[in-house]
Design an enzyme around this catalytic site. Structure first.
Site, PDB file in Angstrom:
ATOM      1  N   HIS A  92       1.055  -1.323   0.196  1.00  0.00           N
ATOM      2  CA  HIS A  92       0.027  -0.295  -0.106  1.00  0.00           C
ATOM      3  C   HIS A  92       0.726   1.348  -0.389  1.00  0.00           C
ATOM      4  O   HIS A  92       1.944   1.496   0.595  1.00  0.00           O
ATOM      5  CB  HIS A  92      -0.894  -0.072   1.110  1.00  0.00           C
ATOM      6  CG  HIS A  92      -2.017  -1.115   1.504  1.00  0.00           C
ATOM      7  ND1 HIS A  92      -2.828  -1.051   0.703  1.00  0.00           N
ATOM      8  CD2 HIS A  92      -1.559  -1.636   2.143  1.00  0.00           C
ATOM      9  CE1 HIS A  92      -3.292  -2.219   0.790  1.00  0.00           C
ATOM     10  NE2 HIS A  92      -2.857  -2.940   1.973  1.00  0.00           N
ATOM     11  N   LYS A 144      13.625  -3.449  -5.234  1.00  0.00           N
ATOM     12  CA  LYS A 144      15.315  -3.253  -6.339  1.00  0.00           C
ATOM     13  C   LYS A 144      16.095  -4.049  -7.132  1.00  0.00           C
ATOM     14  O   LYS A 144      15.477  -4.376  -6.849  1.00  0.00           O
ATOM     15  CB  LYS A 144      16.023  -2.565  -4.990  1.00  0.00           C
ATOM     16  CG  LYS A 144      17.576  -2.075  -5.315  1.00  0.00           C
ATOM     17  CD  LYS A 144      18.497  -1.803  -3.754  1.00  0.00           C
ATOM     18  CE  LYS A 144      20.177  -1.403  -4.928  1.00  0.00           C
ATOM     19  NZ  LYS A 144      20.653  -1.282  -4.012  1.00  0.00           N
ATOM     20  N   ARG A 158      20.794  -6.353   2.230  1.00  0.00           N
ATOM     21  CA  ARG A 158      21.938  -5.527   1.205  1.00  0.00           C
ATOM     22  C   ARG A 158      22.659  -5.979   1.049  1.00  0.00           C
ATOM     23  O   ARG A 158      23.129  -7.089   1.240  1.00  0.00           O
ATOM     24  CB  ARG A 158      22.756  -4.370   2.098  1.00  0.00           C
ATOM     25  CG  ARG A 158      23.178  -5.073   3.330  1.00  0.00           C
ATOM     26  CD  ARG A 158      24.228  -3.686   4.152  1.00  0.00           C
ATOM     27  NE  ARG A 158      24.936  -4.380   5.746  1.00  0.00           N
ATOM     28  CZ  ARG A 158      26.462  -4.934   5.227  1.00  0.00           C
ATOM     29  NH1 ARG A 158      26.744  -4.876   4.117  1.00  0.00           N
ATOM     30  NH2 ARG A 158      26.429  -5.250   6.574  1.00  0.00           N
TER      31      ARG A 158
END
Length: 167
Positions: A92, A144, A158
């Protein structure tokens, strides 16, 4: 796609056997699954998006695929997915104080060939993980694009190092 029926059948079939039968059933129910892919028991499919599982890919027990219309999940060839991994395409926008979960949003997930995903990792919509990568157990992978041959670790994940890209 009849995910409800797929979920019921995967709950009663043997956990790590009868992979050919499972492939035929999943294909008949609208899941795109390549030859040689192995889907273990108690794997769950939810939503209105398409799930595609590549050749010789292993999907561990209790893995969950949460799709949304127009937000698909694509798993490449020769991937290994450990138990309890979750793929979640929907989320959302942030709403106001009246209701923080604002407008529904969703984005596809793509996992490149040869990737290994550790137990209980979570991959969120918009994540694109290129070939030969590794996601450590318990990691949370956000939206990403991640380069090939990368070790991802942590919450949020990461890149901790580049892996050897050789065959």
């Amino acid at each position: 796609m009849n995910y409800m029926l797929a979920n019921m059948l995967l709950a009663i079939l043997p956990m790590t056997r009868w992979f050919g039968l499972k492939r035929r059933i999943l294909r008949a129910l609208g899941i795109v699954i390549a030859d040689g892919a192995s889907v273990c028991g108690h794997v769950r499919f939810y939503g209105a998006g398409q799930v595609t599982i590549g050749h010789d890919t292993w999907v561990g027990p209790a893995t969950e695929f949460h799709t949304a219309s127009g937000a698909d999940i694509t798993i490449g060839d020769r991937c290994d997915i450990a138990p309890g991994v979750a793929f979640v395409t929907g989320s959302h926008d942030m709403g106001d104080a009246h209701r923080r979960a604002g407008r529904d949003i969703a984005a596809s997930i793509a996992i490149g060939a040869g990737t290994w995903i550790g137990a209980r990792a979570m991959i969120l919509g918009g994540a694109r993980i290129e070939t030969g990568s590794m996601i450590a157990a318990g990691s949370l992978v956000l939206a990403k694009s991640w380069p090939a041959n990368t070790l991802l670790m942590g919450t949020p994940a990461r890149a901790v190092r580049q892996l050897d890209g050789g065959q």
